[in-house]
Design a protein around this motif. Structure first.
Motif, PDB file in Angstrom:
ATOM      1  N   ALA A  41      19.385  29.496  40.110  1.00  0.00           N
ATOM      2  CA  ALA A  41      19.836  28.144  39.740  1.00  0.00           C
ATOM      3  C   ALA A  41      18.962  27.097  40.422  1.00  0.00           C
ATOM      4  O   ALA A  41      18.598  26.083  39.807  1.00  0.00           O
ATOM      5  N   GLU A  42      18.613  27.364  41.663  1.00  0.00           N
ATOM      6  CA  GLU A  42      17.763  26.423  42.399  1.00  0.00           C
ATOM      7  C   GLU A  42      16.418  26.256  41.689  1.00  0.00           C
ATOM      8  O   GLU A  42      15.920  25.152  41.506  1.00  0.00           O
ATOM      9  N   GLU A  43      15.840  27.379  41.259  1.00  0.00           N
ATOM     10  CA  GLU A  43      14.527  27.320  40.595  1.00  0.00           C
ATOM     11  C   GLU A  43      14.640  26.685  39.209  1.00  0.00           C
ATOM     12  O   GLU A  43      13.700  26.019  38.764  1.00  0.00           O
ATOM     13  N   VAL A  44      15.770  26.889  38.538  1.00  0.00           N
ATOM     14  CA  VAL A  44      15.974  26.227  37.239  1.00  0.00           C
ATOM     15  C   VAL A  44      16.008  24.717  37.466  1.00  0.00           C
ATOM     16  O   VAL A  44      15.365  23.949  36.749  1.00  0.00           O
ATOM     17  N   GLU A  45      16.735  24.302  38.488  1.00  0.00           N
ATOM     18  CA  GLU A  45      16.859  22.866  38.783  1.00  0.00           C
ATOM     19  C   GLU A  45      15.508  22.256  39.152  1.00  0.00           C
ATOM     20  O   GLU A  45      15.251  21.089  38.889  1.00  0.00           O
ATOM     21  N   GLN A  46      14.640  23.086  39.757  1.00  0.00           N
ATOM     22  CA  GLN A  46      13.303  22.593  40.147  1.00  0.00           C
ATOM     23  C   GLN A  46      12.306  22.678  38.992  1.00  0.00           C
ATOM     24  O   GLN A  46      11.132  22.370  39.152  1.00  0.00           O
ATOM     25  N   GLY A  47      12.752  23.177  37.826  1.00  0.00           N
ATOM     26  CA  GLY A  47      11.862  23.277  36.669  1.00  0.00           C
ATOM     27  C   GLY A  47      10.867  24.425  36.772  1.00  0.00           C
ATOM     28  O   GLY A  47       9.850  24.438  36.081  1.00  0.00           O
ATOM     29  N   ARG A  48      11.203  25.423  37.592  1.00  0.00           N
ATOM     30  CA  ARG A  48      10.275  26.554  37.765  1.00  0.00           C
ATOM     31  C   ARG A  48      10.604  27.719  36.855  1.00  0.00           C
ATOM     32  O   ARG A  48       9.840  28.668  36.736  1.00  0.00           O
ATOM     33  N   ARG A  49      11.772  27.703  36.255  1.00  0.00           N
ATOM     34  CA  ARG A  49      12.137  28.739  35.270  1.00  0.00           C
ATOM     35  C   ARG A  49      13.168  28.163  34.311  1.00  0.00           C
ATOM     36  O   ARG A  49      13.865  27.195  34.636  1.00  0.00           O
ATOM     37  N   ILE A  50      13.240  28.771  33.120  1.00  0.00           N
ATOM     38  CA  ILE A  50      14.263  28.401  32.134  1.00  0.00           C
ATOM     39  C   ILE A  50      15.225  29.576  32.038  1.00  0.00           C
ATOM     40  O   ILE A  50      14.785  30.728  31.952  1.00  0.00           O
ATOM     41  N   LEU A  51      16.505  29.291  32.082  1.00  0.00           N
ATOM     42  CA  LEU A  51      17.492  30.361  31.915  1.00  0.00           C
ATOM     43  C   LEU A  51      18.275  30.104  30.632  1.00  0.00           C
ATOM     44  O   LEU A  51      18.783  29.007  30.419  1.00  0.00           O
ATOM     45  N   LEU A  52      18.326  31.114  29.777  1.00  0.00           N
ATOM     46  CA  LEU A  52      19.070  31.016  28.516  1.00  0.00           C
ATOM     47  C   LEU A  52      20.271  31.945  28.582  1.00  0.00           C
ATOM     48  O   LEU A  52      20.214  33.006  29.213  1.00  0.00           O
ATOM     49  N   ALA A  53      21.342  31.539  27.907  1.00  0.00           N
ATOM     50  CA  ALA A  53      22.526  32.397  27.850  1.00  0.00           C
ATOM     51  C   ALA A  53      23.067  32.415  26.427  1.00  0.00           C
ATOM     52  O   ALA A  53      22.971  31.424  25.704  1.00  0.00           O
ATOM     53  N   ALA A  54      23.621  33.558  26.042  1.00  0.00           N
ATOM     54  CA  ALA A  54      24.244  33.716  24.726  1.00  0.00           C
ATOM     55  C   ALA A  54      25.748  33.883  24.930  1.00  0.00           C
ATOM     56  O   ALA A  54      26.177  34.593  25.850  1.00  0.00           O
ATOM     57  N   PHE A  55      26.517  33.228  24.052  1.00  0.00           N
ATOM     58  CA  PHE A  55      27.973  33.271  24.162  1.00  0.00           C
ATOM     59  C   PHE A  55      28.583  33.855  22.892  1.00  0.00           C
ATOM     60  O   PHE A  55      28.085  33.617  21.793  1.00  0.00           O
ATOM     61  N   SER A  56      29.677  34.593  23.069  1.00  0.00           N
ATOM     62  CA  SER A  56      30.442  35.076  21.928  1.00  0.00           C
ATOM     63  C   SER A  56      31.897  34.687  22.174  1.00  0.00           C
ATOM     64  O   SER A  56      32.474  35.115  23.188  1.00  0.00           O
ATOM     65  N   ALA A  57      32.455  33.892  21.279  1.00  0.00           N
ATOM     66  CA  ALA A  57      33.834  33.401  21.427  1.00  0.00           C
ATOM     67  C   ALA A  57      34.073  32.838  22.832  1.00  0.00           C
ATOM     68  O   ALA A  57      35.101  33.122  23.463  1.00  0.00           O
ATOM     69  N   GLY A  58      33.103  32.083  23.322  1.00  0.00           N
ATOM     70  CA  GLY A  58      33.274  31.411  24.612  1.00  0.00           C
ATOM     71  C   GLY A  58      32.938  32.239  25.830  1.00  0.00           C
ATOM     72  O   GLY A  58      32.943  31.741  26.951  1.00  0.00           O
ATOM     73  N   THR A  59      32.635  33.522  25.633  1.00  0.00           N
ATOM     74  CA  THR A  59      32.304  34.383  26.771  1.00  0.00           C
ATOM     75  C   THR A  59      30.803  34.607  26.830  1.00  0.00           C
ATOM     76  O   THR A  59      30.170  34.883  25.797  1.00  0.00           O
ATOM     77  N   LEU A  60      30.256  34.485  28.037  1.00  0.00           N
ATOM     78  CA  LEU A  60      28.817  34.707  28.207  1.00  0.00           C
ATOM     79  C   LEU A  60      28.539  36.213  28.072  1.00  0.00           C
ATOM     80  O   LEU A  60      29.087  37.017  28.826  1.00  0.00           O
ATOM     81  N   VAL A  61      27.705  36.578  27.102  1.00  0.00           N
ATOM     82  CA  VAL A  61      27.478  38.010  26.846  1.00  0.00           C
ATOM     83  C   VAL A  61      26.025  38.438  27.067  1.00  0.00           C
ATOM     84  O   VAL A  61      25.731  39.634  27.083  1.00  0.00           O
ATOM     85  N   GLY A  62      25.112  37.483  27.236  1.00  0.00           N
ATOM     86  CA  GLY A  62      23.718  37.877  27.422  1.00  0.00           C
ATOM     87  C   GLY A  62      22.910  36.755  28.028  1.00  0.00           C
ATOM     88  O   GLY A  62      23.290  35.585  27.939  1.00  0.00           O
ATOM     89  N   THR A  63      21.789  37.128  28.634  1.00  0.00           N
ATOM     90  CA  THR A  63      20.951  36.121  29.275  1.00  0.00           C
ATOM     91  C   THR A  63      19.514  36.616  29.399  1.00  0.00           C
ATOM     92  O   THR A  63      19.250  37.824  29.385  1.00  0.00           O
ATOM     93  N   VAL A  64      18.589  35.657  29.498  1.00  0.00           N
ATOM     94  CA  VAL A  64      17.182  35.981  29.733  1.00  0.00           C
ATOM     95  C   VAL A  64      16.529  34.759  30.386  1.00  0.00           C
ATOM     96  O   VAL A  64      17.071  33.650  30.300  1.00  0.00           O
ATOM     97  N   GLN A  65      15.379  34.983  31.021  1.00  0.00           N
ATOM     98  CA  GLN A  65      14.711  33.867  31.690  1.00  0.00           C
ATOM     99  C   GLN A  65      13.227  33.806  31.350  1.00  0.00           C
ATOM    100  O   GLN A  65      12.592  34.840  31.130  1.00  0.00           O
ATOM    101  N   ARG A  77       0.800  30.435  31.325  1.00  0.00           N
ATOM    102  CA  ARG A  77       1.410  31.765  31.361  1.00  0.00           C
ATOM    103  C   ARG A  77       2.823  31.727  31.941  1.00  0.00           C
ATOM    104  O   ARG A  77       3.146  30.898  32.795  1.00  0.00           O
ATOM    105  N   ALA A  78       3.661  32.655  31.440  1.00  0.00           N
ATOM    106  CA  ALA A  78       5.013  32.829  32.010  1.00  0.00           C
ATOM    107  C   ALA A  78       5.407  34.296  31.903  1.00  0.00           C
ATOM    108  O   ALA A  78       4.857  35.044  31.089  1.00  0.00           O
ATOM    109  N   ASP A  79       6.349  34.688  32.749  1.00  0.00           N
ATOM    110  CA  ASP A  79       6.958  36.016  32.641  1.00  0.00           C
ATOM    111  C   ASP A  79       8.311  35.877  31.952  1.00  0.00           C
ATOM    112  O   ASP A  79       9.021  34.884  32.154  1.00  0.00           O
ATOM    113  N   ILE A  80       8.648  36.861  31.149  1.00  0.00           N
ATOM    114  CA  ILE A  80      10.010  36.967  30.614  1.00  0.00           C
ATOM    115  C   ILE A  80      10.746  37.944  31.521  1.00  0.00           C
ATOM    116  O   ILE A  80      10.260  39.053  31.770  1.00  0.00           O
ATOM    117  N   ALA A  81      11.902  37.518  32.035  1.00  0.00           N
ATOM    118  CA  ALA A  81      12.567  38.335  33.052  1.00  0.00           C
ATOM    119  C   ALA A  81      14.074  38.359  32.859  1.00  0.00           C
ATOM    120  O   ALA A  81      14.655  37.457  32.248  1.00  0.00           O
TER     121      ALA A  81
END
Ligand SMILES: CC(C)(COP(=O)(O)OP(=O)(O)OC[C@H]1O[C@@H](n2cnc3c(N)ncnc32)[C@H](O)[C@@H]1OP(=O)(O)O)[C@@H](O)C(=O)NCCC(=O)NCCS
Length: 162
Positions: A41-65, A77-81
């Motif tokens: 979260a700290e690195e997302v706030e600093q703009g060093r990574r993007i975090l994505l999340a997928a929701f199903s019926a309001g529940t977080l079910v998946g994520t990638v960065q 360049r970036a890494d997918i993690a």
């Protein structure tokens, strides 16, 4: 993102408990998983990574960065993690959606060369090959699985220039 820490932790914990080689060993508690995402979260706030999340019926079910390469000589360049989908939501296309969006966000940020690695022979390896990633090769005995057995890693890259 901080409001989603519990949902993100639940997905990561479920993956480790399910035996996925995503960086952590069993046993792996919810609190440990929460601390992992607290650091991100700290690195997302600093703009060093993007975090994505997928929701199903309001529940977080998946994520990638999308993790931006930090060095000035790799501004493109970036890494997918940390691709992770809860076992209860798999085989419905969630990971594919997450990856397509990750590639779009990376491109929008000017990160047009993407790199990732994954456990050789895993479901994830099949996913990346299907989505057009190029296999570089296999590194034998690269990491331990959550139970302590050595596993090989396959490295992939993809160019996402529009
Ligand atoms: C790898 C992982 C992210 C895939 O997530 P997922 O959401 O199940 O992925 P998808 O649904 O996009 O694709 C998985 C399979 O379901 C199939 N599928 C997708 N939508 C489908 C649908 N509606 N009906 C039937 N099958 C479907 C896909 O074709 C794919 O088939 P394959 O097994 O032949 O490759 C997930 O298994 C996971 O989290 N694993 C543990 C963590 C991990 O290894 N992460 C990778 C770190 S690098």
């Amino acid at each position: 993102m901080r409001a989603q820490l519990d949902g993100l932790a639940a997905v990561l914990r479920d993956c480790v408990e399910g035996g996925a080689g995503v960086g952590y060993m069993r046993p792996f508690t919810h609190e440990q998983a929460r601390r992992v995402y607290d650091t991100y979260a700290e690195e997302v706030e600093q703009g060093r990574r993007i975090l994505l999340a997928a929701f199903s019926a309001g529940t977080l079910v998946g994520t990638v960065q999308v993790v931006f390469a930090p060095h000035p000589n790799q501004p493109h360049r970036a890494d997918i993690a940390r691709m992770a989908v809860h076992r209860s939501a798999r085989r419905q296309g969630v990971a594919q959606l997450l990856m397509e969006r990750a590639e779009t966000e990376a491109r929008a940020a000017g990160r047009t060369l993407l790199v990732l690695d994954t456990v050789t022979g895993s479901d994830a390896e099949r996913l990346y090959a299907r989505l057009g990633w190029t296999r570089v090769g296999v590194i034998p005995g690269y990491a331990l699985d959550p139970d302590g057995r050595l596993s090989d890693t396959t490295v992939f890259w993809k160019a996402v220039a529009g």
